[in-house]
Design a protein around this motif. Structure first.
Motif, PDB file in Angstrom:
ATOM      1  N   UNK A 589      -1.760  65.154  18.583  1.00  0.00           N
ATOM      2  CA  UNK A 589      -0.469  64.917  17.938  1.00  0.00           C
ATOM      3  C   UNK A 589       0.487  64.160  18.858  1.00  0.00           C
ATOM      4  N   UNK A 590       0.426  64.513  20.162  1.00  0.00           N
ATOM      5  CA  UNK A 590       1.329  63.840  21.099  1.00  0.00           C
ATOM      6  C   UNK A 590       0.927  62.379  21.268  1.00  0.00           C
ATOM      7  N   UNK A 591      -0.382  62.145  21.325  1.00  0.00           N
ATOM      8  CA  UNK A 591      -0.856  60.764  21.457  1.00  0.00           C
ATOM      9  C   UNK A 591      -0.450  59.966  20.225  1.00  0.00           C
ATOM     10  N   UNK A 592      -0.557  60.608  19.077  1.00  0.00           N
ATOM     11  CA  UNK A 592      -0.137  59.982  17.827  1.00  0.00           C
ATOM     12  C   UNK A 592       1.347  59.615  17.872  1.00  0.00           C
ATOM     13  N   UNK A 593       2.135  60.538  18.405  1.00  0.00           N
ATOM     14  CA  UNK A 593       3.568  60.289  18.532  1.00  0.00           C
ATOM     15  C   UNK A 593       3.830  59.097  19.452  1.00  0.00           C
ATOM     16  N   UNK A 594       3.143  59.081  20.605  1.00  0.00           N
ATOM     17  CA  UNK A 594       3.300  57.942  21.511  1.00  0.00           C
ATOM     18  C   UNK A 594       2.932  56.651  20.791  1.00  0.00           C
ATOM     19  N   UNK A 595       1.909  56.730  19.956  1.00  0.00           N
ATOM     20  CA  UNK A 595       1.459  55.551  19.229  1.00  0.00           C
ATOM     21  C   UNK A 595       2.566  54.944  18.393  1.00  0.00           C
ATOM     22  N   UNK A 596       3.251  55.766  17.610  1.00  0.00           N
ATOM     23  CA  UNK A 596       4.255  55.121  16.755  1.00  0.00           C
ATOM     24  C   UNK A 596       5.527  54.807  17.517  1.00  0.00           C
ATOM     25  N   UNK A 597       5.782  55.537  18.612  1.00  0.00           N
ATOM     26  CA  UNK A 597       6.945  55.158  19.431  1.00  0.00           C
ATOM     27  C   UNK A 597       6.712  53.774  20.044  1.00  0.00           C
ATOM     28  N   UNK A 598       5.468  53.524  20.449  1.00  0.00           N
ATOM     29  CA  UNK A 598       5.162  52.195  21.008  1.00  0.00           C
ATOM     30  C   UNK A 598       5.283  51.120  19.923  1.00  0.00           C
ATOM     31  N   UNK A 599       5.010  51.496  18.678  1.00  0.00           N
ATOM     32  CA  UNK A 599       5.216  50.533  17.592  1.00  0.00           C
ATOM     33  C   UNK A 599       6.706  50.178  17.486  1.00  0.00           C
ATOM     34  N   UNK A 600       7.576  51.169  17.695  1.00  0.00           N
ATOM     35  CA  UNK A 600       9.022  50.893  17.738  1.00  0.00           C
ATOM     36  C   UNK A 600       9.327  49.916  18.878  1.00  0.00           C
ATOM     37  N   UNK A 601       8.627  50.111  20.006  1.00  0.00           N
ATOM     38  CA  UNK A 601       8.906  49.280  21.174  1.00  0.00           C
ATOM     39  C   UNK A 601       8.651  47.806  20.875  1.00  0.00           C
ATOM     40  N   UNK A 602       7.639  47.533  20.053  1.00  0.00           N
ATOM     41  CA  UNK A 602       7.365  46.136  19.689  1.00  0.00           C
ATOM     42  C   UNK A 602       8.565  45.543  18.978  1.00  0.00           C
ATOM     43  N   UNK A 603       9.121  46.348  18.077  1.00  0.00           N
ATOM     44  CA  UNK A 603      10.315  45.931  17.345  1.00  0.00           C
ATOM     45  C   UNK A 603      11.462  45.663  18.317  1.00  0.00           C
ATOM     46  N   UNK A 604      11.599  46.546  19.312  1.00  0.00           N
ATOM     47  CA  UNK A 604      12.692  46.414  20.284  1.00  0.00           C
ATOM     48  C   UNK A 604      12.522  45.170  21.149  1.00  0.00           C
ATOM     49  N   UNK A 605      11.263  44.843  21.507  1.00  0.00           N
ATOM     50  CA  UNK A 605      11.036  43.623  22.298  1.00  0.00           C
ATOM     51  C   UNK A 605      11.570  42.415  21.537  1.00  0.00           C
ATOM     52  N   UNK A 606      11.316  42.409  20.222  1.00  0.00           N
ATOM     53  CA  UNK A 606      11.825  41.319  19.394  1.00  0.00           C
ATOM     54  C   UNK A 606      13.336  41.225  19.468  1.00  0.00           C
ATOM     55  N   UNK A 607      13.996  42.365  19.394  1.00  0.00           N
ATOM     56  CA  UNK A 607      15.453  42.354  19.429  1.00  0.00           C
ATOM     57  C   UNK A 607      15.959  41.866  20.787  1.00  0.00           C
ATOM     58  N   UNK A 608      15.265  42.291  21.846  1.00  0.00           N
ATOM     59  CA  UNK A 608      15.708  41.884  23.171  1.00  0.00           C
ATOM     60  C   UNK A 608      15.641  40.365  23.316  1.00  0.00           C
ATOM     61  N   UNK A 609      14.617  39.793  22.696  1.00  0.00           N
ATOM     62  CA  UNK A 609      14.466  38.347  22.759  1.00  0.00           C
ATOM     63  C   UNK A 609      15.702  37.645  22.213  1.00  0.00           C
ATOM     64  N   UNK A 610      16.163  38.097  21.052  1.00  0.00           N
ATOM     65  CA  UNK A 610      17.298  37.383  20.454  1.00  0.00           C
ATOM     66  C   UNK A 610      18.637  37.904  20.958  1.00  0.00           C
ATOM     67  N   UNK A 611      18.708  39.176  21.323  1.00  0.00           N
ATOM     68  CA  UNK A 611      19.992  39.719  21.777  1.00  0.00           C
ATOM     69  C   UNK A 611      20.153  39.520  23.271  1.00  0.00           C
TER      70      UNK A 611
END
Lengths: 939, 427
Positions: A589-611
């Motif tokens: 379950x914890x690994x699963x949680x890390x998995x989707x948190x890292x999916x959020x991180x991809x989104x955040x990388x995109x924002x960092x690029x433009x912001x």
């Protein structure tokens, strides 16, 4: 009061000589009358009781009926005697004409156990009809009018002679109109009446513009069997009434628009100062409104007993002062450190808003009810069928007062003068001896105080809760931006404009209020694209920020940091986590949680690029994430459990579709059946939408906060849209019931080893994709294109004059960020198991991406990754309450143990997270990623 | 009648409450964890916090009365409270955490349908139990959920019938917040009304987004609609939109005598936050009201107030009980009774034990359905009083059998099979 007047008139009626020969009911003892009356409260006897009581023709009965309809009857205990309780003190004889105390006097116990006696609805209806008949002859105009209307609606033919008399001779025009209408209505609806009478009645109703007759008239028009003469008259009357409805609805809509607009102005006025003039992206503005409303509630709660309705007068200054004081504290403690970094003020004020919400919630809970002063009940009848509600009229007045007061302060006072000077040219003002610190404090407190007054007004139309500010924050920002940041007059025009627009769009048949909101947002977006500076463009501090003169704080870090972070990331997520997972130390379950948190991180990388790199703040980054997620969700439900008669409707859609005759799968579902196609669509749809938003806005040079607020509005539009059931995307319940991806079962297989689980491999894929996306982002940043992005951030105007078409680069970068988010969303959904509009498409979700990046440190890419991981893990841990080991160890500390266990509880996590959001920009400008350089510097 | 119920195993709520405070049976030291999954922050905190409170109260009562007795041992209930923060995906996350990390035997939680949909796959995946205490749109039947509140036929249909019979309504304005419950509810209502011979032209349907604040246009439409009399509004408006709606309704001059509003989402707890002078005489349909006048209910209401005072919860002695609060409360007792009947905490055994179990809830006797996971409940219509309580003006004769899928929406009677359940059954 009308009931009292009516009472005496009714008395006269019952005693009139014409009725003297009525059976001498007056001889019936009081006790017997009351016994009969008890039957009103029993469904079986209610009708009988009314008839028998009426047959008595007794003034005592009239009094009793009036008191019943005024809800003034009680019983002492459940079985005790019936009493009249006209106010909170009296316990009086229910049949007596005057206020006569009941005998024997009730005991204290009985008094404590008063039960309300309203009579069953059947009885009330009967009584109301009887009273209505009597009410036709009462002196009080309002009672006569009510009665005249009621007997018509109930088609009480026995009232016809009286109605005709009133229609001719009543001194009041309103009563004449209602009586004539009712008489005509009774005749028209009576199939026995002559054709001539009915046709004449229809004509009368048309001339009276009687809306209530419309259904009857249309019924006759549609009835093929109706007499042609009556039908023709009915058709003509119906048309006449239709014209009247159209006219009055225009008048009403104008008032509705004015009212909606004045509320928007009231909401946004304070923000126009803190955000518009001072440039603070004040996410706590909604909470200042809430403070004003809660102050009003507190006045009601604490002084209402003594002051009655006058608590509202006391609340007026207090709601301003207390909100202003909270604003002043916020300024002194937090905001003043962030004037040079307006975008960081976003993070800190979100923290403030968290803390204020939780503080109020822990103080008095979520349910804060108050009784608004009686004077605000009801409305002013402007013309037939147009009523202006008093509470809304008051808000308009309050709004005018606030606007005028603000204008007076700005134009005609010394402080207003120095305030304007400071806003226009701080350095010059300072050198002329203006104490700009004090000006700042005053200005911010003034803005917060005005917001408090907004909350004070809102109390009249809505409910009060700690969460209420969140409802208004998006609209407030939108209003300020449309008006033009930095000009107060803009708020007034834009607030009223948006109010009118909404209210004139909403009534159209093809809109409901959801589509009306979406349409208004669309119109506002197009408007800003035509006028990127709002209605009244200005140069204030925020305007400067918009042109990039205030450079964001950036952490300089060495290339070695990249390698260290990279090694750390790969080491932890690619090696350590799988090892610990394989050995059973980390739960699936914890690994699963890390998995989707890292999916959020991809989104955040995109924002960092433009912001971070391009300096464009976007508040719709998570929208692209959600769209990618929906694409993957549609693929998954294609391969999940099916329902429906043909077994071809995914279970997630079944609930929004179930119902007769609409049971075929939606047309778009089949496009998502194949994985590669679904993934392609998951890249294309967010990418193209991002491109569209980018091209249209950047080309027309929408910048800075204007762009940020616009993107937030777009997010809200999608949020509303995706909740609609008719889109067949699962409505608010979203997409769920995922079982297989690429043929692999998502649900763990208990017999297989840890490395044969689909979820683990989804995690691994996510880790690899994060690294790939990171490398791509890094390559972009270091390319010529990336340098252009930084140049755009530093001085777009200069770049444009050199000959670059900056909008092309901006739109391209924006699209790339959108695609990144889409990728993140596609990885997130199968791991999470659900996607809903309420969470993934909400305005707050996109704001949280900004928070992650700011927390980690923007313009570093790694900051986006670590910030996301840190904030999400904290959020998850804090909302769960403290684990046992924490309670056992920290909780055992002498003295402070209780405090620390109290802090980590489901009831106070918002304090902790909010506090961190405040402290990071204050103590760690540059976020987590600035820690290494700080350590180096201090070493 | 009474003797039949007296045979029941010890889940009598009233009995538990009147039992002397014996203190936690720490002599045995056995503990069983239960999960409490209600939002304590965010938009739903306003409703869900009270459910958390009452579940904790039930646990405390059970502990004071000697705990859950299984296999000759008494287990003290240890509630694990988490805050899913009105964040739908977080419900799934927290459910997982309760099941895996906190090892709970059962979970009590959720309010919105979307939150239930979010954590449902988790409960099915781990084959664990959720007790769900809020009326909802139906169209669901998971073997891992017990639905202790109303299905549509236990709330919507009786209310519509009441409007036709008692209010004499001929025109129906179906007004709701734009989400799945109102949409499905109105589908059910419309199907029912059409079946009753109400012409389509006399039924209006309208939706507003969440947190909608401006009801001017809609109320003016209702005013035109109701001008001829005999109209009723059937309202599934949710949460913070209710105050603006009722306020506007009153201020444009409409009263409950002209056009009553029958609400399906306004209960006593929501009324605490409203100016009830504007609501007096309007109606609501529920399966429980605080004003149910029985000694058992009076004891329950008092116990809840006392609990809130004792724990220093906001509202204190002014707190009220309502339908979801009762359903959340007796859910704990139903689970306890089923566990004791099964003699085990094993989910599959407990599930079987729940089926058909009869019990005394604060509002009166009720019964779990023999197979479809829902609850037999009485139906009440209440009129709002000035003090924020309801006068019960109608009640069903006996308990109404729950539907899982609405027979009005699936006239053929072809319902989907239940989902979830024991692992072995799934191929």
């Amino acid at each position: 009061m009308p009931w009292i007047v009516w009472l005496f008139a009714a008395l006269a009626l019952v005693w009139s000589p014409a009725r003297a020969e009525a059976p001498a009911g007056a001889t019936l003892a009081d006790a017997a009358v009351l016994e009969l009356a008890r039957g009103l409260n029993d469904n079986a006897t209610a009708q009988d009781a009314v008839d028998q009581l009426v047959a008595l023709k007794d003034p005592r009965v009239v009094r009793l009926f009036n008191r019943l309809m005024d809800n003034q009857l009680r019983t002492l205990g459940r079985e005790g005697p019936l009493v009249w309780r006209p106010d909170d003190n009296g316990v009086l004889d229910p049949l007596a004409k005057e206020r006569v105390a009941v005998v024997p006097a009730p005991s204290d116990e009985q008094l404590a156990d008063l039960k309300s006696f309203r009579g069953k609805r059947k009885a009330r209806r009967g009584v109301q009809q009887r009273l209505a008949l009597l009410g036709l002859e009462v002196d009080d105009v309002q009672t006569r009018a009510e009665s005249a209307r009621s007997v018509g609606n109930k088609r009480q033919a026995e009232a016809l002679p009286l109605l005709r008399q009133l229609a001719q001779a009543d001194p009041d025009a309103g009563v004449r109109r209602l009586a004539a209408g009712s008489a005509a209505l009774i005749v028209l609806d009576d199939a026995q009446a002559s054709v001539g009478d009915r046709a004449a009645a229809a004509q009368t109703l048309g001339e009276l513009k009687s809306i209530r007759a419309l259904a009857v008239l249309d019924g006759i028009t549609a009835d093929a069997a109706a007499d042609p003469a009556v039908a023709t008259a009915a058709r003509a009357a119906s048309k006449q009434i239709g014209r009247h409805i159209r006219f009055t609805s225009w008048v009403s809509n104008a008032f509705f628009g004015l009212s909606a607009g004045s509320i928007l102005v009231l909401l946004a006025l304070g923000l126009a100062i803190t955000f518009g003039l001072m440039g603070v992206i004040n996410m706590a503005h909604g909470e200042m409104l809430m403070i004003g409303a809660v102050t009003t509630w507190a006045c009601f709660n604490f002084f209402g007993g003594v002051l009655g309705d006058y608590f509202y007068l006391v609340a007026f200054p207090l709601s301003f002062l207390i909100a202003a004081a909270v604003g002043w504290l916020t300024e002194v403690l937090i905001v003043r450190h962030l004037y040079k970094r307006p975008l960081d003020s976003l993070l800190a004020t979100i923290g403030v808003s968290f803390v204020l919400i939780q503080a109020v919630r822990n103080w008095k809970g979520d349910n804060l009810g108050l009784k608004t002063p009686a004077v605000f009940g009801g409305g002013f009848e402007l013309m037939q069928d147009v009523t202006l509600a008093y509470n809304r009229l008051f808000i308009i007045v309050l709004c005018v007062f606030c606007v005028v007061a603000t204008a007076v302060i700005f134009r005609f006072t010394k402080i207003g003068l120095v305030l304007r000077a400071t806003v226009q040219n701080r350095a010059m003002a300072e050198s002329l001896g203006v104490n700009t610190r004090r000006v700042d404090m005053f200005t911010f407190a003034l803005g917060a105080g005005l917001a408090g007054l907004g909350g004070y007004g809102l109390v009249l139309v809505t409910n009060i809760s700690p969460q209420m500010g969140q409802t208004y924050i998006v609209n407030s920002f939108l209003t300020v931006v449309v008006g033009g940041v930095g000009k107060l007059v803009g708020v007034i025009v834009s607030g009223l404009g948006v109010g009118f627009l909404t209210k004139f769009i909403e009534p159209f048949w093809f809109f409901d209020s959801s589509y009306a909101q979406i349409a208004v947002i669309l119109i506002v977006v197009l408007f800003i694209q035509r006028r990127p500076g709002g209605l009244f463009p200005d140069k204030g501090r925020a305007a400067n920020a918009a042109t990039g003169e205030d450079m964001p704080f950036l952490t300089k870090y060495k290339a070695s940091t990249d390698w260290i972070c990279g090694a750390l990331f790969a080491g932890v997520f690619l090696v350590l986590v799988p090892l610990l997972y394989g050995s059973g130390t980390l739960s699936p379950e914890f690994v699963n949680k890390l998995g989707y948190i890292l999916a959020f991180a991809i989104c955040a990388i995109g924002l960092d690029l433009i912001w971070g790199y391009m300096g464009v703040l976007s508040l719709c980054q998570f929208l692209f994430f959600g769209l990618g997620g929906y694409c993957m969700g549609l693929y998954l439900i294609n391969h999940g459990p099916m329902e429906g008669p043909n077994g071809d409707i995914p279970r997630a859609l079944f609930v929004v579709m179930s119902g007769v005759g609409e049971l075929s799968p939606p047309w778009f579902l089949k496009f998502f059946r194949s994985f590669p196609v679904a993934v392609m669509l998951g890249l294309l749809i967010p990418g193209l939408l991002a491109l569209l938003i980018g091209v249209t806005n950047f080309r027309s040079r929408v910048r800075g906060v204007y762009f940020a607020i616009l993107t937030q509005a777009i997010t809200v539009a999608f949020y509303i849209l995706f909740q609609k059931n008719e889109l067949v995307l699962g409505g608010t319940n979203g997409l769920t019931n995922f079982t297989h991806i690429l043929g692999f079962a998502i649900v763990p297989d208990g017999d297989a080893g840890p490395f044969a689980q689909t979820r683990f491999w989804m995690y691994m894929v996510t880790v690899v994709v994060v690294m790939a996306v990171f490398v791509v982002a890094k390559l972009i940043v270091h390319s010529g294109f990336g340098r252009l992005l930084v140049a755009i951030r530093d001085d777009e105007t200069r770049l444009r004059f050199i000959g670059y078409r900056t909008w092309v680069y901006k739109a391209a970068a924006f699209m790339i960020a959108g695609v990144f988010a889409g990728i993140g969303g596609m990885l997130y959904v199968p791991q999470k198991g659900i996607i809903t509009p309420g969470s993934e498409l909400s305005a707050l979700a996109s704001i949280m991406v900004v928070v992650w990046v700011a927390f980690g440190g923007r313009g570093t890419l790694w900051g986006a990754v670590w910030g996301t991981i840190a904030v999400r893990l904290l959020y998850d841990a804090l909302t769960s309450g403290a684990p046992d080991w924490y309670v056992d160890s920290v909780g055992a500390l002498p003295g402070v143990g209780g405090f620390f266990t109290g802090v980590w509880s489901a009831d106070s996590w918002m304090f902790v997270l909010g506090g961190l959001f405040i402290l990071v920009p204050l103590l760690l400008p540059g976020g987590l990623m600035s820690i290494p350089s700080r350590l180096r510097r201090s070493a | 009648m009474n003797s039949r119920f007296n045979r029941l195993t010890g889940l009598l709520a009233a009995a538990a409450m009147s039992a002397p405070m014996m203190g936690a049976p720490d002599a045995w030291g056995e503990e069983v964890s239960i999960g409490v999954l209600h939002s304590l922050s965010g938009t739903m905190a306003i409703s869900e916090t009270s459910l958390r409170d009452v579940v904790l109260m039930a646990a405390e009562e059970i502990n004071a009365a000697g705990g859950v007795k299984v296999g000759g041992k008494a287990y003290t209930i240890k509630p694990e409270v988490v805050d899913p923060a009105s964040d739908w995906p977080l419900f799934a996350e927290k459910a997982k955490e309760l099941i895996v990390d906190k090892d709970v035997a059962v979970t009590f939680g959720c309010w919105t349908s979307v939150s239930r949909k979010s954590c449902l796959p988790v409960f099915e995946e781990y084959n664990e139990l959720l007790f769900y205490p809020v009326q909802y749109e139906g169209e669901e039947q998971s073997l891992n959920v017990f639905y202790t509140a109303a299905s549509p036929n236990q709330q919507l249909v009786p209310a519509a019938q009441y409007a036709i019979d008692e209010l004499g309504s001929k025109k129906f304005y179906l007004l709701g917040t734009d989400y799945v419950f109102p949409r499905t509810a109105n589908k059910v209502l419309k199907a029912f009304l059409l079946k009753q011979g109400v012409p389509e032209a006399n039924i209006m349907e309208e939706y507003t987004p969440f947190h909608h604040q401006d009801y001017q246009t809609i109320v003016s439409k209702i005013k035109t609609f109701a001008a001829g009399g005999d109209a009723v509004v059937l309202s599934t408006i949710n949460g913070d939109s209710n105050v603006p709606f009722y306020t506007e309704f009153a201020n444009q001059g409409l009263t409950s005598d002209d056009c009553p509003i029958v609400a399906f989402s306004v209960a006593e707890d929501e009324l605490r936050a409203m100016d009830t002078s504007k609501l007096e005489g309007h109606l609501a349909a529920w399966n429980y009201f605080q004003s149910i006048d029985t000694p058992q209910n009076a004891a329950f209401v008092q116990a809840f107030k006392d609990y809130c005072v004792k724990e220093g919860l906001p509202g204190g002695a002014d707190r009220v009980t309502d339908d979801p609060i009762e359903a959340a409360y007796y859910g704990v007792y139903v689970w306890k009774a089923a566990v004791e009947k099964a003699g085990s905490f094993d989910v599959d055994k407990v599930r079987e034990a729940v089926y058909g179990i009869e019990f005394a809830a604060p509002g009166g006797k009720k019964k779990m359905h023999e197979s479809n996971q829902h609850t037999y409940k009485p139906v009440y219509i209440g009129e709002i009083r000035a003090d924020g309580q309801f006068d019960i003006v109608w009640e069903s004769e006996g308990l109404v059998e729950p539907d899982s899928y609405s027979s009005l929406l699936h006239p053929g009677g072809k319902f989907p099979a239940p989902t979830g359940g024991p692992k072995a059954v799934k191929h």
